[in-house]
Enzyme design. Sequence first.
Site, PDB file in Angstrom:
ATOM      1  N   HIS A  74       0.874  -1.180   0.000  1.00 56.76           N
ATOM      2  CA  HIS A  74       0.000   0.000   0.000  1.00 56.76           C
ATOM      3  C   HIS A  74       0.912   1.232   0.000  1.00 56.76           C
ATOM      4  O   HIS A  74       2.025   1.187   0.517  1.00 56.76           O
ATOM      5  CB  HIS A  74      -0.826  -0.047   1.289  1.00 56.76           C
ATOM      6  CG  HIS A  74      -1.875   1.009   1.421  1.00 56.76           C
ATOM      7  ND1 HIS A  74      -1.596   2.294   1.820  1.00 56.76           N
ATOM      8  CD2 HIS A  74      -3.218   0.962   1.238  1.00 56.76           C
ATOM      9  CE1 HIS A  74      -2.728   2.986   1.872  1.00 56.76           C
ATOM     10  NE2 HIS A  74      -3.723   2.197   1.525  1.00 56.76           N
ATOM     11  N   ASP A 122       3.012  -4.331   8.121  1.00 55.81           N
ATOM     12  CA  ASP A 122       1.823  -3.486   7.963  1.00 55.81           C
ATOM     13  C   ASP A 122       0.623  -4.409   8.125  1.00 55.81           C
ATOM     14  O   ASP A 122       0.287  -5.171   7.228  1.00 55.81           O
ATOM     15  CB  ASP A 122       1.865  -2.822   6.583  1.00 55.81           C
ATOM     16  CG  ASP A 122       0.513  -2.233   6.168  1.00 55.81           C
ATOM     17  OD1 ASP A 122      -0.468  -2.372   6.928  1.00 55.81           O
ATOM     18  OD2 ASP A 122       0.458  -1.648   5.076  1.00 55.81           O
ATOM     19  N   GLN A 163      -4.632  -4.947   7.217  1.00 48.76           N
ATOM     20  CA  GLN A 163      -5.650  -5.894   6.734  1.00 48.76           C
ATOM     21  C   GLN A 163      -5.524  -7.261   7.402  1.00 48.76           C
ATOM     22  O   GLN A 163      -6.138  -8.233   6.951  1.00 48.76           O
ATOM     23  CB  GLN A 163      -5.520  -6.077   5.211  1.00 48.76           C
ATOM     24  CG  GLN A 163      -5.639  -4.805   4.397  1.00 48.76           C
ATOM     25  CD  GLN A 163      -7.071  -4.284   4.325  1.00 48.76           C
ATOM     26  OE1 GLN A 163      -8.024  -4.972   4.675  1.00 48.76           O
ATOM     27  NE2 GLN A 163      -7.220  -3.044   3.894  1.00 48.76           N
ATOM     28  N   LYS A 179     -10.495  -0.542  10.269  1.00 49.71           N
ATOM     29  CA  LYS A 179     -10.599  -1.739   9.424  1.00 49.71           C
ATOM     30  C   LYS A 179     -10.935  -2.977  10.254  1.00 49.71           C
ATOM     31  O   LYS A 179     -11.110  -4.067   9.722  1.00 49.71           O
ATOM     32  CB  LYS A 179      -9.293  -1.960   8.661  1.00 49.71           C
ATOM     33  CG  LYS A 179      -9.005  -0.829   7.689  1.00 49.71           C
ATOM     34  CD  LYS A 179      -7.892  -1.165   6.761  1.00 49.71           C
ATOM     35  CE  LYS A 179      -7.325   0.069   6.095  1.00 49.71           C
ATOM     36  NZ  LYS A 179      -8.128   0.513   4.950  1.00 49.71           N
ATOM     37  N   CYS A 204      -4.774   2.549  -3.580  1.00 45.91           N
ATOM     38  CA  CYS A 204      -3.514   3.004  -2.974  1.00 45.91           C
ATOM     39  C   CYS A 204      -2.406   1.973  -3.142  1.00 45.91           C
ATOM     40  O   CYS A 204      -1.554   1.813  -2.267  1.00 45.91           O
ATOM     41  CB  CYS A 204      -3.687   3.333  -1.487  1.00 45.91           C
ATOM     42  SG  CYS A 204      -4.852   4.641  -1.172  1.00 45.91           S
TER      43      CYS A 204
HETATM   44  N1  PMP Z   1      -1.766  -0.620   4.566  1.00 48.45           N
HETATM   45  C1  PMP Z   1      -2.742  -1.378   4.077  1.00 48.45           C
HETATM   46  C2  PMP Z   1      -2.438  -2.783   3.644  1.00 48.45           C
HETATM   47  C3  PMP Z   1      -4.032  -0.855   3.982  1.00 48.45           C
HETATM   48  O1  PMP Z   1      -5.016  -1.598   3.487  1.00 48.45           O
HETATM   49  C4  PMP Z   1      -4.292   0.470   4.405  1.00 48.45           C
HETATM   50  C5  PMP Z   1      -5.666   1.096   4.282  1.00 48.45           C
HETATM   51  N2  PMP Z   1      -6.256   0.947   3.006  1.00 48.45           N
HETATM   52  C6  PMP Z   1      -3.230   1.206   4.931  1.00 48.45           C
HETATM   53  C7  PMP Z   1      -1.982   0.631   4.995  1.00 48.45           C
HETATM   54  C8  PMP Z   1      -3.423   2.599   5.434  1.00 48.45           C
HETATM   55  O2  PMP Z   1      -4.250   2.559   6.548  1.00 48.45           O
HETATM   56  P1  PMP Z   1      -4.905   3.882   7.134  1.00 48.45           P
HETATM   57  O3  PMP Z   1      -5.506   4.604   5.963  1.00 48.45           O
HETATM   58  O4  PMP Z   1      -5.920   3.363   8.081  1.00 48.45           O
HETATM   59  O5  PMP Z   1      -3.825   4.650   7.787  1.00 48.45           O
END
Ligand code: PMP
Length: 407
Positions: A123, A200, A203, A226, A364
Amino acid sequence: SLKLDVAAIRNQFPALDQTIQGKPLVYLDNAATTQKPECVIEAVSAFYRHDNANIHRGVHTLSARATDQYEAAREQVRQSLNASATEEIVFVRGTTEAINLVASSFGQTLKAGDEIIISALEHHANIVPWQLLKQRISITLKIIPVTPEGELDLGALPALITERSRLIAVNHVSNALGTINPVAQIAAIAKAHGVPILIDGAQGLPHGPVDVRAIDCDFYTLSGHKTFAPSGVGVLYARRPWLDELPPYQGGGDMIETVSFEAVRYAPPPAKFEAGTPNIEGAIGLNAALQWHAALDWPAIKAHEAALLAHATTALEAIAGLRIVGTAKNKVPVLSFIIEGAHPHDIGMLLDAQGIAVRTGQHCAMPVLQFLGAPQGTVRASFAFYNTLDEVDALVRAVHRAQHMLS
Ligand code: PMP
């Protein structure tokens, strides 16, 4: 564990029970954010109704109550991640802030030419903070490649590790494709080479319990929103020695022992990394979400999620001109797909008109979608365990209809 009682779970989520343009809502955008159960809504509301005060500062009763609840949330996060101490749990805004915290703080210990290893499956939250660091101090970014199926090519990892490698940072589960990465195996490779590892986990926890000691990672990140909790609250787990060693991220109130205009003495972790008034109600909502999450029947949930994934995969693959992007062997129920001759955005709009909420675009994660031949992005249907097999059928019918309307 018996069959999951999905109806009973759905009953706890008021937002799922509504119609969109006259059609029952089918919420398939869970990788973006999950809906919230009553217990979370109630915990946040009860805090505002009875206990609202700032934490850690007041001698008065409400402040003591707020502080107790905030610190109880930290203990629940510790339990949920099986961390060894509450000091290892730092509250942040979410995964984005957690990784920026590490890039900024750990980044101060790096020199030009030091190497950070990420993957092609990340991401942007686990790419851009490292690129900013690269611009600032000329570190080198190395990338673990992905296979055409959307799995990490771990065979390529050992050759990327050198004596300049300072950190490996990869996701637990890909938001764009649903791939579950073998994080314990990657952590073992990292450890064998003496390189710390950040996971990270944005998910990860939504799809099952996480044990940071079993994974054996140095850093792990969470986004509350999430995992059925409020937005604006998340977690950076870090092994205690890192939190002692690393410099603070932001300066301000609540993170210091003493301040004069000549010198500052920082508070011990986790306070050292929590400058300013935090998202108190968010942490309290996260506590409720994690207690609820811990009490779920996970073997039954995993079976249900596997059934959702299998049914959706088979039914979508049967649609002419549709290609599923990301066909890893080990996946959470995320279906990212493209349809020949149709822009993902148009499909998304036509699905919404039928009550179906999906995400379209790059999620993203532009690099991996480019690599897998989806330069316009994909349509992503991301399921949570409150989704049903009937909702898979509704999705498939709606995709057929959208495809027909666009052709
Ligand atoms: N890493 C992953 C794998 C994600 O899915 C997301 C959210 N789409 C993020 C980082 C960023 O998370 P946040 O927007 O809650 O900071």
